[in-house]
Design an enzyme around this catalytic site. Sequence first.
Site, PDB file in Angstrom:
ATOM      1  N   LYS A  40       4.353  12.549  -2.027  1.00  0.00           N
ATOM      2  CA  LYS A  40       5.205  11.458  -1.596  1.00  0.00           C
ATOM      3  C   LYS A  40       6.126  11.965  -0.491  1.00  0.00           C
ATOM      4  CE  LYS A  40       8.483   7.946  -3.164  1.00  0.00           C
ATOM      5  NZ  LYS A  40       9.174   7.337  -4.331  1.00  0.00           N
ATOM      6  N   ASP A  83       7.642   4.969  -9.604  1.00  0.00           N
ATOM      7  CA  ASP A  83       8.433   4.779  -8.385  1.00  0.00           C
ATOM      8  C   ASP A  83       9.936   4.754  -8.659  1.00  0.00           C
ATOM      9  OD1 ASP A  83       6.235   4.858  -6.834  1.00  0.00           O
ATOM     10  OD2 ASP A  83       6.418   2.853  -6.001  1.00  0.00           O
ATOM     11  N   ASP A 105       4.263  -4.303  -7.503  1.00  0.00           N
ATOM     12  CA  ASP A 105       3.623  -3.122  -6.922  1.00  0.00           C
ATOM     13  C   ASP A 105       4.224  -1.838  -7.471  1.00  0.00           C
ATOM     14  OD1 ASP A 105       5.771  -4.278  -5.110  1.00  0.00           O
ATOM     15  OD2 ASP A 105       5.634  -2.251  -4.298  1.00  0.00           O
ATOM     16  N   ARG A 161      -1.674   0.338  -9.883  1.00  0.00           N
ATOM     17  CA  ARG A 161      -0.567  -0.580 -10.149  1.00  0.00           C
ATOM     18  C   ARG A 161      -1.080  -1.998 -10.350  1.00  0.00           C
ATOM     19  NH1 ARG A 161       3.800   1.847  -6.554  1.00  0.00           N
ATOM     20  NH2 ARG A 161       2.991   3.910  -6.031  1.00  0.00           N
ATOM     21  N   GLY A 196       0.816  -1.210   0.000  1.00  0.00           N
ATOM     22  CA  GLY A 196       0.000   0.000   0.000  1.00  0.00           C
ATOM     23  C   GLY A 196       0.845   1.253   0.000  1.00  0.00           C
ATOM     24  N   ARG A 205       3.743  14.368  -7.087  1.00  0.00           N
ATOM     25  CA  ARG A 205       3.750  13.543  -8.295  1.00  0.00           C
ATOM     26  C   ARG A 205       2.417  13.698  -9.034  1.00  0.00           C
ATOM     27  NH1 ARG A 205       6.231   7.712  -6.710  1.00  0.00           N
ATOM     28  NH2 ARG A 205       4.216   7.404  -5.691  1.00  0.00           N
ATOM     29  N   ASP A 248       8.389   5.429   8.556  1.00  0.00           N
ATOM     30  CA  ASP A 248       7.983   6.760   9.016  1.00  0.00           C
ATOM     31  C   ASP A 248       7.171   7.516   7.975  1.00  0.00           C
ATOM     32  OD1 ASP A 248       9.883   7.548   7.132  1.00  0.00           O
ATOM     33  OD2 ASP A 248      11.420   7.992   8.624  1.00  0.00           O
ATOM     34  N   GLY A 249       7.029   6.962   6.775  1.00  0.00           N
ATOM     35  CA  GLY A 249       6.227   7.623   5.752  1.00  0.00           C
ATOM     36  C   GLY A 249       6.876   8.845   5.146  1.00  0.00           C
TER      37      GLY A 249
END
Length: 509
Positions: free
Chosen positions: A128, A277, A267, A198, A106, A191, A140-141
């Site tokens: 992002k 990505d 993914d 995906r 995810g 982005r 931590d994102g």
Amino acid sequence: MISADLTHASGGHLDGPPPAAAWLNRYAALGSAFHTELPAQGMAKPVWVARSDGLAAELGWPADWWQREGWQALDVLSGNAVWPGMCTLATVYSGHQFGSWAGQLGDGRALLLGEVQTQAGAMELQLKGAGATPYSRMGDGRAVLRSSIREFLCSEAFAGLGIPSTRALAITASALPVRRETLETAAVVTRVAPSFIRFGHFEHFAHTNQHAELRQLADFFIRHHAPECLAAANPYVAMLERVVRQTATLMADWQAVGFCHGVMNTDNMSMLGLTLDYGPFGFMDGFDPGHVCNHSDHQGRYAYARQPNIGLWNLHALAQALLPLMNADDDAEREGAPLLAALDVYKTAFPAALMQRMRAKLGLLTEQADDRALVDDWLKLMAAARADFTQSFRRLSSLTQAEDPAKLRDLFIDQAALAQWLQRYRDRLSAEGRNDDQDRARRMRAVNPAVVLRNHLAEGAIRAAQAGDFSETERLLKVLQRPYDEPERASDAALPPDWAQTLEVSCSS
């Protein structure tokens, strides 16, 4: 659900979104099985690092969008605020990573803001690095300045090269510390793409036996992104064949510029055939078919020469995920025969697309039976000499009927083998009945870039930015947006310096 009213971290209120932005939230409307709605985690005292003015214009935004009074775009694109109509959410997907089933994944550090209407259709905007989500898996994102600059520059470089890709509108940064191998600082990349769906989105619902949601997602994708498939006898098979063809041409695009993705997990594969990505990617310097750009890829699964087959492997995983959508009352459909037939298209579409690009790179206007051997032998010659991939093709454009360019000869050790191949190449050019060296050189330079985002160029921009100077990122962006032109600064197109050999990129990049 985030309120339609704009709430600012400091309690202020923005006057409104860009006038051209009629925000859509079509993916949000799919329901909670597909995503989690949550706010971004902003950054204190953000600053602009770089912006893509060309992309902003494509969105229909004015040149001063980033500083226009009332917009407060810096706060919005740093996760500190939202414009009215935005609905921030993280999507759920699963996937295969390095060939093994990884289960639920995810958007661990990405937040969809919604879609903005443009002349080219609806475009999704995504942050992002705006903080942890339920899919961060103990992460931590966050994104760091280093990797954000690499993604921003390569996204826009691919646009300049004409290769399908997600785009990058802006980078913002702050002094917020982020721990990777060392302590770094945070950044957020905005982005842009028509869709970030995906292969892994479909795998998630197939592997969790949520077949109703799988069908809902497929219907959503076809309706909004592949409406021509609706007229097919089986729209889901038509959808797969569409993705197969787009993936095949994307793999050919990568091979033709010497690009290695580094993490071709399912993914990270786009349903629209976009490069998606940018992590441990790399453009090759010295040509090595076995080159592995990702220091974390210990088995070399995603080596340059393996990328086309990995593309097909990933498509097989997608086809497997679509199997529950086949008609259970039809023996052939139940066993996946139409899906396998769609996959077979790759075996002809990829080599055809690659040869089309290679003929163009060699300045050939016609097709002849021995072209494949001519291309293969040129690549073998390059590999034996570890000749620079980009410069080998670029310098070949200067060849004439009477002279071998000295700069081309400088790239090769075995001069006799080079001379032999060049004579074959001249004979092939003569067989076309065209002897206009200038016209051929012009055509070759229009498809063989002078400049690509080599690791050392990115590293120079990163080091300057980490010292607080963002001007090199901005300068390099302008160069990469015109990759087929000779740059004003010769070093942008030069062979890499010796110190570049020590640069490594990994999954943290």
